[in-house]
Design a protein around this motif. Structure first.
Motif, PDB file in Angstrom:
ATOM      1  N   LYS A   1       0.801  -1.226   0.000  1.00  0.00           N
ATOM      2  CA  LYS A   1       0.000   0.000   0.000  1.00  0.00           C
ATOM      3  C   LYS A   1       0.836   1.280   0.000  1.00  0.00           C
ATOM      4  O   LYS A   1       0.562   2.188  -0.806  1.00  0.00           O
ATOM      5  CB  LYS A   1      -0.984   0.011   1.162  1.00  0.00           C
ATOM      6  CG  LYS A   1      -1.869   1.261   1.120  1.00  0.00           C
ATOM      7  CD  LYS A   1      -2.853   1.366   2.258  1.00  0.00           C
ATOM      8  CE  LYS A   1      -3.673   2.645   2.138  1.00  0.00           C
ATOM      9  NZ  LYS A   1      -4.632   2.797   3.250  1.00  0.00           N
ATOM     10  N   PRO A   2       1.844   1.427   0.880  1.00  0.00           N
ATOM     11  CA  PRO A   2       2.610   2.681   0.865  1.00  0.00           C
ATOM     12  C   PRO A   2       3.280   2.957  -0.482  1.00  0.00           C
ATOM     13  O   PRO A   2       3.339   4.105  -0.925  1.00  0.00           O
ATOM     14  CB  PRO A   2       3.649   2.479   1.971  1.00  0.00           C
ATOM     15  CG  PRO A   2       3.072   1.433   2.850  1.00  0.00           C
ATOM     16  CD  PRO A   2       2.307   0.519   1.941  1.00  0.00           C
ATOM     17  N   ILE A   3       3.758   1.902  -1.129  1.00  0.00           N
ATOM     18  CA  ILE A   3       4.437   2.069  -2.413  1.00  0.00           C
ATOM     19  C   ILE A   3       3.432   2.442  -3.501  1.00  0.00           C
ATOM     20  O   ILE A   3       3.624   3.400  -4.260  1.00  0.00           O
ATOM     21  CB  ILE A   3       5.188   0.783  -2.797  1.00  0.00           C
ATOM     22  CG1 ILE A   3       6.239   0.442  -1.745  1.00  0.00           C
ATOM     23  CG2 ILE A   3       5.830   0.929  -4.180  1.00  0.00           C
ATOM     24  CD1 ILE A   3       6.864  -0.923  -1.917  1.00  0.00           C
TER      25      ILE A   3
ATOM     26  N   HIS B   1       0.624   6.278  -7.025  1.00  0.00           N
ATOM     27  CA  HIS B   1      -0.721   6.615  -7.502  1.00  0.00           C
ATOM     28  C   HIS B   1      -1.633   6.846  -6.288  1.00  0.00           C
ATOM     29  O   HIS B   1      -2.324   5.925  -5.851  1.00  0.00           O
ATOM     30  CB  HIS B   1      -1.293   5.495  -8.374  1.00  0.00           C
ATOM     31  CG  HIS B   1      -0.567   5.290  -9.656  1.00  0.00           C
ATOM     32  ND1 HIS B   1      -0.658   6.169 -10.718  1.00  0.00           N
ATOM     33  CD2 HIS B   1       0.277   4.300 -10.057  1.00  0.00           C
ATOM     34  CE1 HIS B   1       0.093   5.732 -11.717  1.00  0.00           C
ATOM     35  NE2 HIS B   1       0.669   4.609 -11.347  1.00  0.00           N
ATOM     36  N   PRO B   2      -1.599   8.056  -5.713  1.00  0.00           N
ATOM     37  CA  PRO B   2      -2.474   8.340  -4.566  1.00  0.00           C
ATOM     38  C   PRO B   2      -3.934   8.077  -4.939  1.00  0.00           C
ATOM     39  O   PRO B   2      -4.352   8.326  -6.073  1.00  0.00           O
ATOM     40  CB  PRO B   2      -2.234   9.833  -4.300  1.00  0.00           C
ATOM     41  CG  PRO B   2      -0.943  10.148  -4.976  1.00  0.00           C
ATOM     42  CD  PRO B   2      -0.842   9.231  -6.156  1.00  0.00           C
TER      43      PRO B   2
ATOM     44  N   MET C   1      -7.523  -2.920  -3.996  1.00  0.00           N
ATOM     45  CA  MET C   1      -7.186  -3.595  -2.745  1.00  0.00           C
ATOM     46  C   MET C   1      -6.781  -2.578  -1.677  1.00  0.00           C
ATOM     47  O   MET C   1      -7.172  -2.695  -0.515  1.00  0.00           O
ATOM     48  CB  MET C   1      -6.061  -4.596  -2.977  1.00  0.00           C
ATOM     49  CG  MET C   1      -6.469  -5.833  -3.770  1.00  0.00           C
ATOM     50  SD  MET C   1      -5.056  -6.843  -4.297  1.00  0.00           S
ATOM     51  CE  MET C   1      -4.340  -7.272  -2.710  1.00  0.00           C
ATOM     52  N   CYS C   2      -6.002  -1.587  -2.077  1.00  0.00           N
ATOM     53  CA  CYS C   2      -5.582  -0.546  -1.129  1.00  0.00           C
ATOM     54  C   CYS C   2      -6.788   0.210  -0.583  1.00  0.00           C
ATOM     55  O   CYS C   2      -6.828   0.568   0.602  1.00  0.00           O
ATOM     56  CB  CYS C   2      -4.620   0.432  -1.814  1.00  0.00           C
ATOM     57  SG  CYS C   2      -3.010  -0.265  -2.247  1.00  0.00           S
TER      58      CYS C   2
ATOM     59  N   LEU D   1       1.726   9.480 -12.663  1.00  0.00           N
ATOM     60  CA  LEU D   1       2.472   9.362 -11.422  1.00  0.00           C
ATOM     61  C   LEU D   1       2.184  10.537 -10.498  1.00  0.00           C
ATOM     62  O   LEU D   1       2.212  11.695 -10.916  1.00  0.00           O
ATOM     63  CB  LEU D   1       3.972   9.294 -11.717  1.00  0.00           C
ATOM     64  CG  LEU D   1       4.493   7.967 -12.285  1.00  0.00           C
ATOM     65  CD1 LEU D   1       5.977   8.071 -12.573  1.00  0.00           C
ATOM     66  CD2 LEU D   1       4.220   6.820 -11.317  1.00  0.00           C
ATOM     67  N   PHE D   2       1.882  10.199  -9.252  1.00  0.00           N
ATOM     68  CA  PHE D   2       1.669  11.149  -8.157  1.00  0.00           C
ATOM     69  C   PHE D   2       0.387  11.966  -8.288  1.00  0.00           C
ATOM     70  O   PHE D   2       0.159  12.879  -7.503  1.00  0.00           O
ATOM     71  CB  PHE D   2       2.871  12.097  -8.003  1.00  0.00           C
ATOM     72  CG  PHE D   2       4.197  11.391  -8.057  1.00  0.00           C
ATOM     73  CD1 PHE D   2       4.491  10.392  -7.134  1.00  0.00           C
ATOM     74  CD2 PHE D   2       5.132  11.691  -9.036  1.00  0.00           C
ATOM     75  CE1 PHE D   2       5.719   9.721  -7.184  1.00  0.00           C
ATOM     76  CE2 PHE D   2       6.348  11.029  -9.088  1.00  0.00           C
ATOM     77  CZ  PHE D   2       6.639  10.041  -8.152  1.00  0.00           C
ATOM     78  N   ALA D   3      -0.441  11.646  -9.284  1.00  0.00           N
ATOM     79  CA  ALA D   3      -1.733  12.323  -9.439  1.00  0.00           C
ATOM     80  C   ALA D   3      -2.827  11.450  -8.830  1.00  0.00           C
ATOM     81  O   ALA D   3      -2.828  10.229  -9.019  1.00  0.00           O
ATOM     82  CB  ALA D   3      -2.029  12.585 -10.904  1.00  0.00           C
TER      83      ALA D   3
END
Length: 201
Positions: A14-16, A21-22, A53-54, A155-157
């Motif tokens: 999950k953290p990765i 991908h927040p 899953m996250c 990425l990161f969006a």
């Protein structure tokens, strides 16, 4: 599926995954507790099952239907099975996968299936979902839950994951008909895309 194994992998992944991908989760309160449920998300990326899953959390009893090509790699096959994933041969009528799905629902698990059966992007939008998803829900005594996973992943969006309200499939007789299966499959995907403000065609 080993719940301890699942939780351990979840805590690592999950953290990765959510760093890259927040996720922005909506409608998780629509998830009923203690009821068999067939989760029906749209599918545009290999990230979709991981991000879903996250969003669901580490303590769910989740089974996932995955393409059988993933199980041809021995190490990956072992890992997937421990995570509650089971194979399906998408090119044929896979009776074994259907029976596993129905049993999972009867056991009260959450079952995640991509009704479209493949990744669908704008260029191939219009892929019709498989009616079998509704057949499994009917025979497993489960409701269908539309879920929208954002199709634009950068990425990161933030990626929206929106859980709609589950509904019982409509059918006649004891098991329903092929036409009724298809109508319910169409309905759940239409609702899934609508959650994200996208038209399903």
């Amino acid at each position: 599926m080993s719940s301890r194994y699942y939780a351990t992998v979840y805590d690592i992944v999950k953290p990765i995954a959510t760093f890259l991908h927040p996720i922005r989760v909506e409608g998780l309160e629509n998830l009923p507790q203690g009821e068999p449920l067939l989760l029906c998300p749209n599918h545009s990326s290999n990230w979709d099952p991981i991000l879903l899953m996250c969003a669901l959390g580490r303590s769910v009893n989740l089974r996932i239907m995955g393409k059988n090509q993933l199980f041809k790699i021995p190490i990956l096959r072992t890992f997937l099975r421990k995570m509650g994933v089971f194979p399906v041969d998408r090119g044929h009528s896979d009776i074994g996968a259907v029976k596993t799905s129905i049993q999972a629902l009867r056991d009260g698990d959450l079952l995640m299936v991509f009704p479209e059966g493949t990744r669908v992007r704008k260029k191939n939008r219009g892929v019709r979902p498989k009616g079998g998803v509704a057949m499994m829900a009917i025979r497993g005594g489960a409701k269908l839950m539309p879920i929208y996973i954002g199709t634009k992943k950068r990425l990161f969006a933030p990626v929206p994951i929106i859980f709609g309200k589950p509904f019982a499939p409509e059918y006649t007789g004891r098991k329903g008909t092929a036409e009724e299966y298809q109508a319910n499959a169409d309905k759940v995907m239409r609702q899934a895309y609508a959650l994200g403000g996208e038209a399903w065609t």
